[in-house]
Design an enzyme around this catalytic site. Structure first.
Site, mmCIF file in Angstrom:
data_model
loop_
_atom_site.group_PDB
_atom_site.id
_atom_site.type_symbol
_atom_site.label_atom_id
_atom_site.label_comp_id
_atom_site.label_asym_id
_atom_site.label_seq_id
_atom_site.Cartn_x
_atom_site.Cartn_y
_atom_site.Cartn_z
ATOM 1 N N HIS A 137 0.848 -1.195 0.000
ATOM 2 C CA HIS A 137 0.000 0.000 0.000
ATOM 3 C C HIS A 137 0.880 1.240 0.000
ATOM 4 O O HIS A 137 0.687 2.144 -0.791
ATOM 5 C CB HIS A 137 -0.941 0.000 1.206
ATOM 6 C CG HIS A 137 -1.923 1.133 1.181
ATOM 7 N ND1 HIS A 137 -2.997 1.214 2.044
ATOM 8 C CD2 HIS A 137 -2.000 2.246 0.401
ATOM 9 C CE1 HIS A 137 -3.690 2.320 1.784
ATOM 10 N NE2 HIS A 137 -3.095 2.966 0.802
ATOM 11 N N GLU B 89 0.763 7.983 -3.705
ATOM 12 C CA GLU B 89 1.672 7.585 -2.623
ATOM 13 C C GLU B 89 2.924 8.442 -2.608
ATOM 14 O O GLU B 89 3.411 8.830 -1.543
ATOM 15 C CB GLU B 89 2.026 6.095 -2.768
ATOM 16 C CG GLU B 89 0.865 5.156 -2.496
ATOM 17 C CD GLU B 89 0.291 5.341 -1.099
ATOM 18 O OE1 GLU B 89 1.066 5.352 -0.134
ATOM 19 O OE2 GLU B 89 -0.945 5.477 -0.981
ATOM 20 N N HIS C 243 3.145 10.882 0.562
ATOM 21 C CA HIS C 243 4.091 10.322 1.527
ATOM 22 C C HIS C 243 5.551 10.418 1.076
ATOM 23 O O HIS C 243 6.426 10.786 1.855
ATOM 24 C CB HIS C 243 3.743 8.855 1.802
ATOM 25 C CG HIS C 243 2.361 8.641 2.320
ATOM 26 N ND1 HIS C 243 1.986 8.982 3.597
ATOM 27 C CD2 HIS C 243 1.245 8.122 1.723
ATOM 28 C CE1 HIS C 243 0.709 8.680 3.789
ATOM 29 N NE2 HIS C 243 0.233 8.166 2.661
#
Length: 228
Positions: free
Chosen positions: A63, A117, A121
């Protein structure tokens, strides 16, 4: 007066530039490395869509790799000047498609998932990992942490059966050497099921560590491990 105004503007511009640099390279304490079980992602009211490359393997998929602080908070969207560039990870494409598949609907090629992502992040870890290193590190961690093998070794298999939460944690700790955090979701019948596994990684992205703090959330004492 003209000179004073110009100096003032210059100071403001420099201050904003410094702030941007700080945001792009702000410190963090550790990473959460998060893997999800595709059977649980799909076995909900929302359902799932297989990527354009076809049904993923019946294995945990990545993930994300998420910078975090020891107080439980986390940085996000740290550098708008570092957009996702697919060409930078072209050499990793086959591995990313296999180990980091998208299950969101409508069916996609994964680029939107990986861009999200990286933007949310990955840009917060630029002080230690550029874009290529960010994805390569996550793929390497996936190879190090064979969750499904650890669970199967303990007799915990994805057959739609129910297993105690503690036995799942113990199996992963025995295999990995570190205590995981287990996140559950709920199937169409309201049953708690094994959804995501969090492992912690040092701030260099090189080694698994014991988690300084776990996310908030709760699973049932007995949870389902659905088929995929």
């Amino acid at each position: 007066m003209e000179m004073k105004i110009n100096v003032s503007v210059l100071i403001k511009v420099l201050a904003l530039q410094c702030l941007a640099v700080l945001c792009a390279s702000q410190d963090f304490d550790f990473f959460y490395f998060v893997q999800q079980w595709p059977g649980s992602y799909c076995d909900t009211n929302k359902g799932c869509c297989y990527p354009k490359t076809g049904k993923p393997a019946a294995d945990f998929g990545i993930h994300g790799l998420w910078p975090n602080y020891k107080d439980g908070s986390y940085p996000s969207n740290c550098d708008p000047q570092a957009p996702f560039n697919p060409s930078e990870i072209r050499d990793l494409s086959s591995r990313i498609q296999k180990d980091w598949p998208t299950l969101a609907c409508p069916s996609g090629d994964g680029l939107a998932f990986w861009e999200h992502e990286w933007t949310k992040h990955g840009t917060c870890s630029e002080s230690v990992l550029d874009q290529h290193d960010y994805f390569a590190t996550a793929l390497s961690l996936k190879n190090q942490s064979n969750l499904l093998r650890s669970l199967k070794t303990a007799g915990i298999i994805p057959n739609g059966g129910y297993y105690s939460l503690e036995s799942i944690k113990s199996a992963i700790k025995d295999g990995m050497g570190y205590t995981p955090y287990i996140e559950c979701n709920v199937d169409e019948s309201g049953n708690s099921q094994l959804y995501q596994v969090y492992l912690c990684v040092d701030s260099n992205g090189s080694s698994l560590i014991e988690c300084p703090v776990f996310p908030h959330g709760k699973c049932g004492s007995t949870i389902e491990f659905p088929t995929f």
